[in-house]
Design a protein around this motif. Structure first.
Motif, short mmCIF file in Angstrom:
data_model
loop_
_atom_site.label_atom_id
_atom_site.label_comp_id
_atom_site.label_asym_id
_atom_site.label_seq_id
_atom_site.Cartn_x
_atom_site.Cartn_y
_atom_site.Cartn_z
N TRP A 40 18.27 9.30 -10.76
CA TRP A 40 18.24 10.69 -10.30
C TRP A 40 17.28 11.47 -11.17
N GLY A 60 4.04 8.40 -8.65
CA GLY A 60 5.27 7.97 -9.32
C GLY A 60 4.99 7.36 -10.68
N ASP A 61 3.95 6.53 -10.77
CA ASP A 61 3.43 6.02 -12.04
C ASP A 61 4.42 5.19 -12.86
N THR A 62 5.42 4.57 -12.21
CA THR A 62 6.38 3.78 -13.01
C THR A 62 5.88 2.36 -13.26
N VAL A 111 7.53 -1.23 -9.20
CA VAL A 111 7.81 -1.73 -7.84
C VAL A 111 7.34 -3.18 -7.63
N GLY A 112 6.19 -3.54 -8.20
CA GLY A 112 5.71 -4.92 -8.03
C GLY A 112 6.73 -5.93 -8.55
N ASP A 169 -4.13 0.39 -5.25
CA ASP A 169 -3.83 -0.47 -4.09
C ASP A 169 -5.12 -0.88 -3.36
N ILE A 193 0.85 -1.20 0.00
CA ILE A 193 0.00 0.00 0.00
C ILE A 193 0.89 1.24 0.00
N LYS A 194 0.67 2.12 -0.96
CA LYS A 194 1.41 3.39 -0.94
C LYS A 194 0.45 4.54 -0.66
N THR A 216 1.27 3.52 -9.40
CA THR A 216 0.76 4.54 -8.49
C THR A 216 0.32 5.76 -9.30
N ALA A 264 0.17 -6.20 -5.34
CA ALA A 264 0.45 -4.76 -5.45
C ALA A 264 -0.49 -4.18 -6.51
N GLY A 265 -0.60 -2.85 -6.53
CA GLY A 265 -1.35 -2.19 -7.60
C GLY A 265 -0.50 -2.23 -8.87
N SER A 322 3.55 -0.86 4.05
CA SER A 322 3.87 0.38 3.33
C SER A 322 5.24 0.87 3.72
N MET A 323 5.94 1.50 2.77
CA MET A 323 7.15 2.24 3.12
C MET A 323 6.83 3.72 2.91
N ASN A 354 -3.19 4.93 -2.59
CA ASN A 354 -3.11 4.84 -4.05
C ASN A 354 -4.31 4.02 -4.55
C1 LIG Z 1 15.71 9.99 -7.35
C2 LIG Z 1 14.32 9.81 -6.82
C3 LIG Z 1 14.00 10.39 -5.62
C4 LIG Z 1 12.73 10.23 -5.09
N1 LIG Z 1 12.44 10.79 -3.90
C5 LIG Z 1 11.22 10.61 -3.38
C6 LIG Z 1 10.89 11.18 -2.13
O1 LIG Z 1 11.73 11.82 -1.50
N2 LIG Z 1 9.65 10.99 -1.63
C7 LIG Z 1 8.71 10.25 -2.31
O2 LIG Z 1 7.58 10.09 -1.82
N3 LIG Z 1 8.99 9.68 -3.49
C8 LIG Z 1 10.21 9.86 -4.05
N4 LIG Z 1 10.51 9.32 -5.24
C9 LIG Z 1 9.50 8.52 -5.88
C10 LIG Z 1 9.65 7.13 -5.35
O3 LIG Z 1 10.83 6.54 -5.77
C11 LIG Z 1 8.54 6.31 -5.89
O4 LIG Z 1 7.34 6.88 -5.47
C12 LIG Z 1 8.62 4.90 -5.38
O5 LIG Z 1 9.83 4.31 -5.75
C13 LIG Z 1 7.52 4.06 -5.92
O6 LIG Z 1 7.50 4.13 -7.31
P1 LIG Z 1 6.15 4.39 -8.03
O7 LIG Z 1 5.39 5.40 -7.24
O8 LIG Z 1 6.41 4.63 -9.46
O9 LIG Z 1 5.42 2.96 -7.81
P2 LIG Z 1 4.84 1.94 -8.89
O10 LIG Z 1 5.90 1.03 -9.34
O11 LIG Z 1 4.04 2.66 -9.95
O12 LIG Z 1 3.86 1.16 -7.88
C14 LIG Z 1 3.35 -0.14 -8.11
C15 LIG Z 1 2.81 -0.69 -6.81
O13 LIG Z 1 3.89 -0.93 -5.91
C16 LIG Z 1 3.46 -0.68 -4.57
N5 LIG Z 1 4.25 0.41 -3.98
C17 LIG Z 1 4.94 1.40 -4.60
N6 LIG Z 1 5.56 2.20 -3.71
C18 LIG Z 1 5.26 1.69 -2.49
C19 LIG Z 1 5.59 2.06 -1.15
N7 LIG Z 1 6.36 3.13 -0.89
N8 LIG Z 1 5.10 1.32 -0.14
C20 LIG Z 1 4.32 0.22 -0.36
N9 LIG Z 1 3.97 -0.17 -1.61
C21 LIG Z 1 4.44 0.55 -2.65
C22 LIG Z 1 1.97 -0.32 -4.64
O14 LIG Z 1 1.21 -1.48 -4.50
C23 LIG Z 1 1.85 0.23 -6.05
O15 LIG Z 1 0.55 0.16 -6.55
C24 LIG Z 1 11.75 9.48 -5.80
C25 LIG Z 1 12.08 8.92 -7.05
C26 LIG Z 1 13.35 9.09 -7.54
C27 LIG Z 1 13.67 8.47 -8.88
#
Ligand SMILES: Cc1cc2nc3c(=O)[nH]c(=O)nc-3n(C[C@H](O)[C@H](O)[C@H](O)COP(=O)(O)OP(=O)(O)OC[C@H]3O[C@@H](n4cnc5c(N)ncnc54)[C@H](O)[C@@H]3O)c2cc1C
Length: 266
Positions: A226, A123-125, A128-129, A38, A7-8, A120, A116-117, A60-61, A35
Protein backbone atom coordinates in the motif's frame (compact mmCIF):
# COMPACT_ATOMS: atom_id res chain seq x y z
CA UNK A 1 12.31 -19.46 -30.78
CA UNK A 2 9.04 -18.04 -29.44
CA UNK A 3 9.65 -14.94 -27.34
CA UNK A 4 7.23 -12.96 -25.16
CA UNK A 5 8.19 -9.35 -24.48
CA UNK A 6 6.61 -7.53 -21.53
CA UNK A 7 5.65 -3.99 -22.47
CA UNK A 8 4.38 -1.34 -20.07
CA UNK A 9 2.78 1.88 -21.26
CA UNK A 10 4.08 4.74 -19.10
CA UNK A 11 3.45 8.49 -18.96
CA UNK A 12 6.00 10.74 -20.62
CA UNK A 13 7.98 11.46 -17.43
CA UNK A 14 9.53 14.67 -18.83
CA UNK A 15 6.09 16.24 -19.16
CA UNK A 16 3.93 14.55 -16.54
CA UNK A 17 2.72 16.65 -13.58
CA UNK A 18 2.52 15.52 -9.97
CA UNK A 19 -0.30 16.44 -7.62
CA UNK A 20 1.69 17.27 -4.49
CA UNK A 21 -1.50 17.65 -2.37
CA UNK A 22 -2.80 14.18 -3.20
CA UNK A 23 0.69 12.72 -3.70
CA UNK A 24 -0.24 11.13 -7.01
CA UNK A 25 0.86 11.24 -10.63
CA UNK A 26 -1.61 13.13 -12.81
CA UNK A 27 -1.48 10.59 -15.65
CA UNK A 28 -3.76 12.73 -17.85
CA UNK A 29 -1.28 15.65 -17.80
CA UNK A 30 1.06 14.07 -20.36
CA UNK A 31 1.06 11.69 -23.29
CA UNK A 32 2.11 8.08 -23.02
CA UNK A 33 4.92 6.02 -24.48
CA UNK A 34 6.40 2.54 -24.29
CA UNK A 35 8.61 2.27 -21.21
CA UNK A 36 12.05 3.03 -22.77
CA UNK A 37 13.71 -0.10 -21.30
CA UNK A 38 10.97 -2.23 -22.91
CA UNK A 39 12.06 -0.94 -26.32
CA UNK A 40 15.46 -2.51 -25.59
CA UNK A 41 13.67 -5.73 -24.58
CA UNK A 42 11.73 -5.69 -27.85
CA UNK A 43 14.86 -5.01 -29.93
CA UNK A 44 16.63 -7.92 -28.19
CA UNK A 45 13.72 -10.21 -29.07
CA UNK A 46 13.64 -9.09 -32.72
CA UNK A 47 17.40 -9.62 -33.08
CA UNK A 48 17.10 -13.15 -31.63
CA UNK A 49 14.16 -13.86 -33.94
CA UNK A 50 16.22 -12.75 -36.93
CA UNK A 51 18.80 -15.43 -36.04
CA UNK A 52 16.32 -18.21 -35.20
CA UNK A 53 12.83 -19.07 -36.40
CA UNK A 54 9.78 -18.26 -34.31
CA UNK A 55 7.76 -15.25 -33.31
CA UNK A 56 7.77 -12.25 -31.01
CA UNK A 57 4.65 -11.70 -28.93
CA UNK A 58 4.19 -8.51 -26.94
CA UNK A 59 2.13 -8.57 -23.75
CA UNK A 60 0.93 -5.74 -21.56
CA UNK A 61 -1.33 -5.33 -18.55
CA UNK A 62 -2.97 -1.95 -18.44
CA UNK A 63 -5.94 0.22 -19.39
CA UNK A 64 -7.45 -0.02 -22.92
CA UNK A 65 -5.13 2.81 -24.03
CA UNK A 66 -2.17 0.41 -23.65
CA UNK A 67 -3.31 -1.01 -26.99
CA UNK A 68 -1.43 1.92 -28.60
CA UNK A 69 1.83 0.74 -27.03
CA UNK A 70 1.28 -2.77 -28.39
CA UNK A 71 0.54 -1.42 -31.87
CA UNK A 72 3.76 0.59 -31.74
CA UNK A 73 5.61 -2.59 -30.73
CA UNK A 74 4.13 -4.37 -33.76
CA UNK A 75 5.22 -1.45 -35.95
CA UNK A 76 8.74 -1.93 -34.56
CA UNK A 77 8.79 -5.63 -35.45
CA UNK A 78 6.64 -7.72 -33.05
CA UNK A 79 4.37 -10.32 -34.64
CA UNK A 80 1.35 -10.16 -32.33
CA UNK A 81 0.04 -8.34 -29.26
CA UNK A 82 -2.00 -9.31 -26.20
CA UNK A 83 -3.53 -6.83 -23.75
CA UNK A 84 -4.61 -7.96 -20.29
CA UNK A 85 -7.25 -5.44 -19.33
CA UNK A 86 -10.18 -5.56 -16.93
CA UNK A 87 -11.58 -3.38 -14.14
CA UNK A 88 -10.44 -6.04 -11.63
CA UNK A 89 -6.76 -5.46 -12.47
CA UNK A 90 -6.71 -1.74 -11.44
CA UNK A 91 -4.48 -0.72 -8.52
CA UNK A 92 -2.20 -3.75 -8.83
CA UNK A 93 1.15 -3.67 -7.03
CA UNK A 94 4.18 -5.53 -8.41
CA UNK A 95 3.02 -8.87 -6.91
CA UNK A 96 -0.45 -8.71 -8.46
CA UNK A 97 1.00 -7.35 -11.72
CA UNK A 98 3.52 -10.20 -11.98
CA UNK A 99 0.94 -12.83 -11.03
CA UNK A 100 -1.41 -11.51 -13.72
CA UNK A 101 1.32 -11.27 -16.38
CA UNK A 102 2.39 -14.85 -15.59
CA UNK A 103 -1.22 -16.00 -16.06
CA UNK A 104 -1.33 -14.19 -19.42
CA UNK A 105 1.91 -15.90 -20.50
CA UNK A 106 0.49 -19.32 -19.49
CA UNK A 107 -2.61 -18.53 -21.54
CA UNK A 108 -0.50 -17.57 -24.59
CA UNK A 109 1.40 -20.85 -24.04
CA UNK A 110 4.29 -22.17 -26.11
CA UNK A 111 7.21 -19.83 -25.28
CA UNK A 112 10.96 -20.34 -24.90
CA UNK A 113 12.04 -16.95 -23.60
CA UNK A 114 10.44 -13.95 -21.87
CA UNK A 115 12.17 -10.57 -22.03
CA UNK A 116 11.36 -7.59 -19.80
CA UNK A 117 12.99 -4.21 -19.24
CA UNK A 118 15.23 -3.89 -16.16
CA UNK A 119 12.73 -1.38 -14.69
CA UNK A 120 10.07 1.16 -15.60
CA UNK A 121 10.45 4.93 -15.57
CA UNK A 122 7.28 5.44 -13.50
CA UNK A 123 7.07 2.59 -10.94
CA UNK A 124 10.85 2.00 -11.07
CA UNK A 125 10.87 -1.05 -8.74
CA UNK A 126 12.62 -3.47 -11.11
CA UNK A 127 10.67 -6.31 -9.47
CA UNK A 128 8.20 -7.42 -12.12
CA UNK A 129 10.62 -9.43 -14.29
CA UNK A 130 11.95 -11.61 -11.46
CA UNK A 131 8.51 -11.98 -9.83
CA UNK A 132 6.95 -13.08 -13.12
CA UNK A 133 9.66 -15.74 -13.50
CA UNK A 134 8.85 -16.80 -9.93
CA UNK A 135 5.15 -17.26 -10.71
CA UNK A 136 6.04 -19.26 -13.83
CA UNK A 137 8.59 -21.31 -11.88
CA UNK A 138 11.29 -20.72 -14.51
CA UNK A 139 14.87 -19.39 -14.10
CA UNK A 140 15.74 -15.75 -14.73
CA UNK A 141 18.77 -13.50 -15.21
CA UNK A 142 18.48 -9.76 -14.54
CA UNK A 143 20.40 -6.76 -15.93
CA UNK A 144 21.46 -8.49 -19.15
CA UNK A 145 23.68 -6.24 -21.29
CA UNK A 146 24.74 -8.77 -23.94
CA UNK A 147 23.45 -11.98 -25.48
CA UNK A 148 26.39 -14.30 -26.11
CA UNK A 149 24.77 -17.48 -27.43
CA UNK A 150 21.22 -18.49 -28.24
CA UNK A 151 19.96 -22.06 -28.43
CA UNK A 152 16.49 -23.56 -28.08
CA UNK A 153 17.44 -25.08 -24.72
CA UNK A 154 20.08 -22.70 -23.35
CA UNK A 155 20.91 -19.02 -23.38
CA UNK A 156 24.30 -17.51 -22.53
CA UNK A 157 24.26 -13.86 -21.46
CA UNK A 158 26.34 -11.19 -19.76
CA UNK A 159 24.69 -9.68 -16.70
CA UNK A 160 25.89 -6.43 -15.10
CA UNK A 161 25.43 -6.38 -11.35
CA UNK A 162 27.13 -4.05 -8.84
CA UNK A 163 29.84 -2.93 -11.28
CA UNK A 164 30.74 -6.54 -12.11
CA UNK A 165 30.07 -8.44 -15.36
CA UNK A 166 28.95 -12.05 -15.07
CA UNK A 167 28.78 -14.58 -17.90
CA UNK A 168 25.72 -16.70 -17.13
CA UNK A 169 24.12 -19.67 -18.78
CA UNK A 170 20.42 -20.32 -18.28
CA UNK A 171 18.27 -23.22 -19.36
CA UNK A 172 15.11 -22.38 -21.27
CA UNK A 173 12.26 -21.64 -20.86
CA UNK A 174 13.54 -18.69 -18.88
CA UNK A 175 13.25 -14.94 -18.41
CA UNK A 176 15.77 -12.13 -18.77
CA UNK A 177 15.54 -8.44 -17.98
CA UNK A 178 17.71 -6.17 -20.12
CA UNK A 179 19.54 -2.89 -19.54
CA UNK A 180 19.56 0.03 -21.97
CA UNK A 181 23.19 -0.80 -22.92
CA UNK A 182 22.17 -3.99 -24.71
CA UNK A 183 21.22 -2.30 -28.01
CA UNK A 184 19.77 0.70 -29.79
CA UNK A 185 16.08 0.10 -30.54
CA UNK A 186 15.16 0.38 -34.21
CA UNK A 187 12.57 2.88 -35.42
CA UNK A 188 9.31 1.64 -36.95
CA UNK A 189 9.29 1.40 -40.74
CA UNK A 190 6.43 3.18 -42.56
CA UNK A 191 5.09 -0.07 -44.06
CA UNK A 192 4.98 -1.77 -40.65
CA UNK A 193 3.29 1.31 -39.13
CA UNK A 194 0.46 0.93 -41.63
CA UNK A 195 0.26 -2.80 -40.95
CA UNK A 196 0.23 -2.25 -37.15
CA UNK A 197 -2.78 0.07 -37.42
CA UNK A 198 -4.91 -2.83 -38.64
CA UNK A 199 -3.33 -5.56 -36.49
CA UNK A 200 -5.66 -7.32 -34.06
CA UNK A 201 -4.71 -6.82 -30.41
CA UNK A 202 -6.09 -9.80 -28.51
CA UNK A 203 -7.76 -8.92 -25.20
CA UNK A 204 -7.52 -11.05 -22.08
CA UNK A 205 -9.94 -10.42 -19.20
CA UNK A 206 -10.05 -12.02 -15.75
CA UNK A 207 -12.59 -14.48 -17.12
CA UNK A 208 -10.10 -15.56 -19.80
CA UNK A 209 -7.46 -16.16 -17.14
CA UNK A 210 -9.67 -17.75 -14.47
CA UNK A 211 -7.99 -21.16 -14.80
CA UNK A 212 -4.80 -19.48 -13.46
CA UNK A 213 -6.06 -16.58 -11.28
CA UNK A 214 -8.84 -15.72 -8.87
CA UNK A 215 -10.34 -12.26 -8.28
CA UNK A 216 -8.65 -12.20 -4.83
CA UNK A 217 -5.21 -12.45 -6.47
CA UNK A 218 -5.47 -9.46 -8.81
CA UNK A 219 -5.75 -5.66 -8.65
CA UNK A 220 -6.05 -3.94 -5.28
CA UNK A 221 -7.35 -7.10 -3.56
CA UNK A 222 -4.27 -9.07 -4.58
CA UNK A 223 -1.85 -6.28 -3.63
CA UNK A 224 -0.21 -6.49 -0.19
CA UNK A 225 1.74 -3.25 -0.87
CA UNK A 226 0.00 0.00 0.00
CA UNK A 227 1.33 3.42 -0.90
CA UNK A 228 0.88 5.61 2.20
CA UNK A 229 2.35 8.77 0.83
CA UNK A 230 4.30 9.92 -2.21
CA UNK A 231 6.59 12.92 -1.75
CA UNK A 232 7.80 14.88 -4.70
CA UNK A 233 11.39 15.97 -4.00
CA UNK A 234 12.01 19.67 -4.52
CA UNK A 235 14.37 20.36 -7.39
CA UNK A 236 17.35 22.44 -6.27
CA UNK A 237 19.21 24.23 -9.04
CA UNK A 238 22.77 25.52 -8.76
CA UNK A 239 23.12 29.26 -8.39
CA UNK A 240 26.10 31.26 -9.59
CA UNK A 241 27.35 34.83 -9.72
CA UNK A 242 29.69 36.20 -12.33
CA UNK A 243 32.12 39.07 -11.50
CA UNK A 244 33.73 40.25 -14.70
CA UNK A 245 35.85 43.33 -13.91
CA UNK A 246 35.59 44.06 -10.19
CA UNK A 247 38.06 41.59 -8.61
CA UNK A 248 37.91 43.30 -5.17
CA UNK A 249 34.13 42.99 -5.04
CA UNK A 250 34.44 39.33 -6.01
CA UNK A 251 36.96 38.58 -3.20
CA UNK A 252 34.88 40.52 -0.60
CA UNK A 253 31.77 38.57 -1.57
CA UNK A 254 33.64 35.27 -1.36
CA UNK A 255 35.11 36.09 2.07
CA UNK A 256 31.62 37.04 3.37
CA UNK A 257 30.23 33.79 1.96
CA UNK A 258 33.03 31.69 3.54
CA UNK A 259 32.34 33.38 6.91
CA UNK A 260 28.62 32.72 6.55
CA UNK A 261 29.03 29.03 5.87
CA UNK A 262 31.87 28.84 8.44
CA UNK A 263 34.62 27.80 6.05
CA UNK A 264 36.82 30.54 7.57
CA UNK A 265 36.54 32.13 10.96
CA UNK A 266 37.70 35.72 11.41
C1 LIG B 1 -0.67 -0.09 -3.89
C2 LIG B 1 -0.28 0.22 -5.29
C3 LIG B 1 -1.24 0.68 -6.16
C4 LIG B 1 -0.92 0.95 -7.48
N1 LIG B 1 -1.88 1.38 -8.30
C5 LIG B 1 -1.58 1.63 -9.59
C6 LIG B 1 -2.57 2.08 -10.48
O1 LIG B 1 -3.73 2.21 -10.11
N2 LIG B 1 -2.24 2.33 -11.77
C7 LIG B 1 -0.95 2.14 -12.22
O2 LIG B 1 -0.67 2.37 -13.40
N3 LIG B 1 0.02 1.71 -11.40
C8 LIG B 1 -0.26 1.47 -10.09
N4 LIG B 1 0.70 1.05 -9.25
C9 LIG B 1 2.01 0.84 -9.79
C10 LIG B 1 2.04 -0.57 -10.31
O3 LIG B 1 1.97 -1.50 -9.30
C11 LIG B 1 3.34 -0.77 -10.99
O4 LIG B 1 3.44 0.15 -12.03
C12 LIG B 1 3.43 -2.16 -11.56
O5 LIG B 1 3.29 -3.12 -10.56
C13 LIG B 1 4.73 -2.39 -12.24
O6 LIG B 1 5.78 -2.09 -11.37
P1 LIG B 1 6.95 -1.20 -11.88
O7 LIG B 1 6.37 -0.11 -12.72
O8 LIG B 1 7.81 -0.86 -10.74
O9 LIG B 1 7.70 -2.24 -12.88
P2 LIG B 1 9.21 -2.76 -12.87
O10 LIG B 1 9.33 -3.93 -12.00
O11 LIG B 1 10.17 -1.62 -12.66
O12 LIG B 1 9.23 -3.23 -14.41
C14 LIG B 1 10.15 -4.16 -14.94
C15 LIG B 1 9.65 -4.65 -16.28
O13 LIG B 1 8.47 -5.44 -16.08
C16 LIG B 1 7.58 -5.26 -17.18
N5 LIG B 1 6.32 -4.69 -16.71
C17 LIG B 1 6.06 -3.97 -15.59
N6 LIG B 1 4.76 -3.64 -15.50
C18 LIG B 1 4.17 -4.18 -16.60
C19 LIG B 1 2.84 -4.18 -17.10
N7 LIG B 1 1.84 -3.57 -16.44
N8 LIG B 1 2.59 -4.82 -18.27
C20 LIG B 1 3.58 -5.46 -18.95
N9 LIG B 1 4.86 -5.48 -18.53
C21 LIG B 1 5.15 -4.85 -17.37
C22 LIG B 1 8.29 -4.33 -18.17
O14 LIG B 1 9.01 -5.09 -19.09
C23 LIG B 1 9.23 -3.56 -17.26
O15 LIG B 1 10.33 -3.02 -17.94
C24 LIG B 1 0.41 0.79 -7.94
C25 LIG B 1 1.40 0.35 -7.04
C26 LIG B 1 1.05 0.07 -5.74
C27 LIG B 1 2.13 -0.40 -4.80
Amino acid sequence: MNIVVLIKQVPDMDKVKFDSEKGTIDRKSAGTEINPFDLNALETAIQIKEKTDGKVTVLSMGPPSAEDALREAIARGADEGFLISDKYFGGADTKATSHTLAAGIKKIGDFHLIIAGEKTVDGDTGQVGAETAGYLNIPHVSYVSRIEEVGLENLQVVSEISSGSYLKEMRLPGLITVTKNINTPRLPAFKRKMMARKAEIKKLTLEDLQEFLSVEEVGLKGSPTWVNKIEIPSVSTREGKIFRDDIMKATDTLVELFKEIKVVEV
